[in-house]
Design an enzyme around this catalytic site. Structure first.
Site, PDB file in Angstrom:
ATOM      1  N   HIS A 142      -4.415  14.657  -3.903  1.00  0.00           N
ATOM      2  CA  HIS A 142      -4.979  13.544  -4.665  1.00  0.00           C
ATOM      3  C   HIS A 142      -5.863  14.056  -5.785  1.00  0.00           C
ATOM      4  O   HIS A 142      -6.231  15.233  -5.821  1.00  0.00           O
ATOM      5  CB  HIS A 142      -5.757  12.589  -3.746  1.00  0.00           C
ATOM      6  CG  HIS A 142      -7.066  13.136  -3.239  1.00  0.00           C
ATOM      7  ND1 HIS A 142      -8.207  12.374  -3.132  1.00  0.00           N
ATOM      8  CD2 HIS A 142      -7.426  14.381  -2.822  1.00  0.00           C
ATOM      9  CE1 HIS A 142      -9.203  13.105  -2.663  1.00  0.00           C
ATOM     10  NE2 HIS A 142      -8.756  14.315  -2.459  1.00  0.00           N
ATOM     11  N   CYS A 198      -6.486   9.002  -9.914  1.00  0.00           N
ATOM     12  CA  CYS A 198      -5.744   9.005  -8.643  1.00  0.00           C
ATOM     13  C   CYS A 198      -4.403   8.288  -8.733  1.00  0.00           C
ATOM     14  O   CYS A 198      -3.363   8.835  -8.350  1.00  0.00           O
ATOM     15  CB  CYS A 198      -6.615   8.441  -7.525  1.00  0.00           C
ATOM     16  SG  CYS A 198      -6.946   6.663  -7.625  1.00  0.00           S
ATOM     17  N   HIS A 240      -8.461   3.832  -4.035  1.00  0.00           N
ATOM     18  CA  HIS A 240      -8.087   5.244  -4.149  1.00  0.00           C
ATOM     19  C   HIS A 240      -6.744   5.462  -3.461  1.00  0.00           C
ATOM     20  O   HIS A 240      -6.411   4.796  -2.487  1.00  0.00           O
ATOM     21  CB  HIS A 240      -9.153   6.146  -3.519  1.00  0.00           C
ATOM     22  CG  HIS A 240      -8.950   7.602  -3.833  1.00  0.00           C
ATOM     23  ND1 HIS A 240      -9.250   8.141  -5.069  1.00  0.00           N
ATOM     24  CD2 HIS A 240      -8.442   8.617  -3.098  1.00  0.00           C
ATOM     25  CE1 HIS A 240      -8.957   9.431  -5.066  1.00  0.00           C
ATOM     26  NE2 HIS A 240      -8.456   9.741  -3.885  1.00  0.00           N
TER      27      HIS A 240
END
Length: 354
Positions: free
Chosen positions: A329, A269, A317
């Site tokens: 993402h 990520c 994240h």
């Protein structure tokens, strides 16, 4: 007197033996029930599997961010160590040259006899000529003292560099140990998730969005079916760098998630975010923990395309906002880089990198 006889022992046979065997089995079953063994694990529903897998992926991603941070620090320590060693090597070469020169000077003095100047003056046939020579010797002695002092200074300098290198080496070894620990955690979590997913039929894995091998192999255009082109998102971006980062993220849709990867073919990520802004000419930190402080914070209501959106209380994240409540993402190993709603995970904050 009546004879007293011991009661005879009866062998276990027939019904008696069967009864004893049944009691033994019952006892074993009871014991098994109490110690918790012998019972099959209740079969998890696909929804329960997905919930457990999502939790394992989140834990693995937290460990991945720690791994990325430790790797960044280990790489920096390795560079510093290499620079210190190179500097020490150059200074050692210079020191060796200074020592050779000092050795030559000492040898010349030895060959001259090293007689005290006052004695040489007393024995000289030409005192005036000797006094001129003594002045030269004095200057030479001063130069020799300076050369000795320079060698000593260089020795101390090299020892200081070697001490700094030892400190960096210790730091590097510590970072490498941390890398090994985080890697073990990550691989363990991912393996546990894979084992859980393998308990489901292929159609169930596909239904809950966990058929990573199939989904990750799709092309970017397949992943974008039914979604906006990047044009509208880039047009709303606050500046050209944000627009370029959004455009890059769109171009990587369908790329596989690989922990620790920063592109160009695979990403985790924070690796996707770093690569997107690198393509726009801006260097961002490697981890989510550092990326959230790479710009100025914006509220959820102020989000514009190119903003970084962060999730979970541990800031583990991150995605790139593209407008209309959506982001691009790199989710986890079961799914490729994709477009997803921002509200599918617990929102933790946002940063605008301008």
């Amino acid at each position: 007197m009546a004879a007293h006889r011991k009661p005879s022992r009866r062998s276990l046979g027939g019904n008696t033996a069967r009864t004893a065997f049944t009691i033994a089995l019952a006892g074993a079953a009871t014991a098994t029930a109490f110690d918790g063994t012998g019972h099959a694990e209740p079969k998890l529903t696909p929804a329960q599997v997905k919930a457990k897998v999502d939790k394992l992926y989140q834990e693995a991603e937290t460990a991945t961010e720690k791994y990325d941070g430790a790797k960044e620090k280990a790489d920096a320590a390795e560079k510093r160590l290499s620079a210190l060693r190179d500097q020490a090597a150059r200074k050692t070469d210079k020191l060796n040259s200074a020592r050779d020169a000092l050795g030559s000077m000492a040898a010349a003095q030895y060959r001259a006899g090293g007689i005290d100047p006052a004695v040489q003056l007393a024995l000289s046939d030409d005192p005036d000529r000797y006094l001129d020579g003594a002045e030269f010797v004095d200057r030479a002695g001063t130069r020799q003292a300076a050369a000795v002092a320079d060698v000593r200074r260089q020795l101390l300098d090299i020892e200081r560099l070697r001490g700094a290198a030892r400190v960096e080496l210790t730091a590097l070894k510590s970072r490498q140990a941390e890398l090994r620990r985080q890697k073990k955690t990550i691989t363990g979590k991912l393996a546990a998730a894979r084992r859980l997913l393998d308990t489901l039929p292929a159609e169930e894995r596909s239904r809950i969005g966990a058929d990573g091998g199939t989904r990750a192999s799709r092309s970017g255009s397949d992943v974008r079916v039914g979604l906006d082109a990047p044009g509208s998102a880039t047009a709303q971006a606050p500046d050209s760098r944000a627009a370029a980062a959004v455009s890059y993220a769109y171009s990587k849709l369908g790329s596989p998630y690989v922990w620790g990867a920063t592109g160009p073919g695979a990403f985790d990520c924070s690796g996707l975010v770093q690569a997107a802004y690198r393509s726009a000419g801006l260097s961002l930190p490697r981890t989510t923990y550092a990326q959230i402080d790479a710009g100025h914070r914006v509220s959820r209501s102020e989000l514009l395309p190119g903003d970084l959106v962060f999730f979970y209380s541990g800031i583990s994240h991150v995605g790139i906002y593209i407008g209309n409540g959506r982001m691009i993402h790199a989710p986890n190993p079961s799914e490729p880089v994709k477009i997803a709603p921002v509200d599918e995970m617990p929102f933790a904050g946002a940063t605008r990198v301008v």
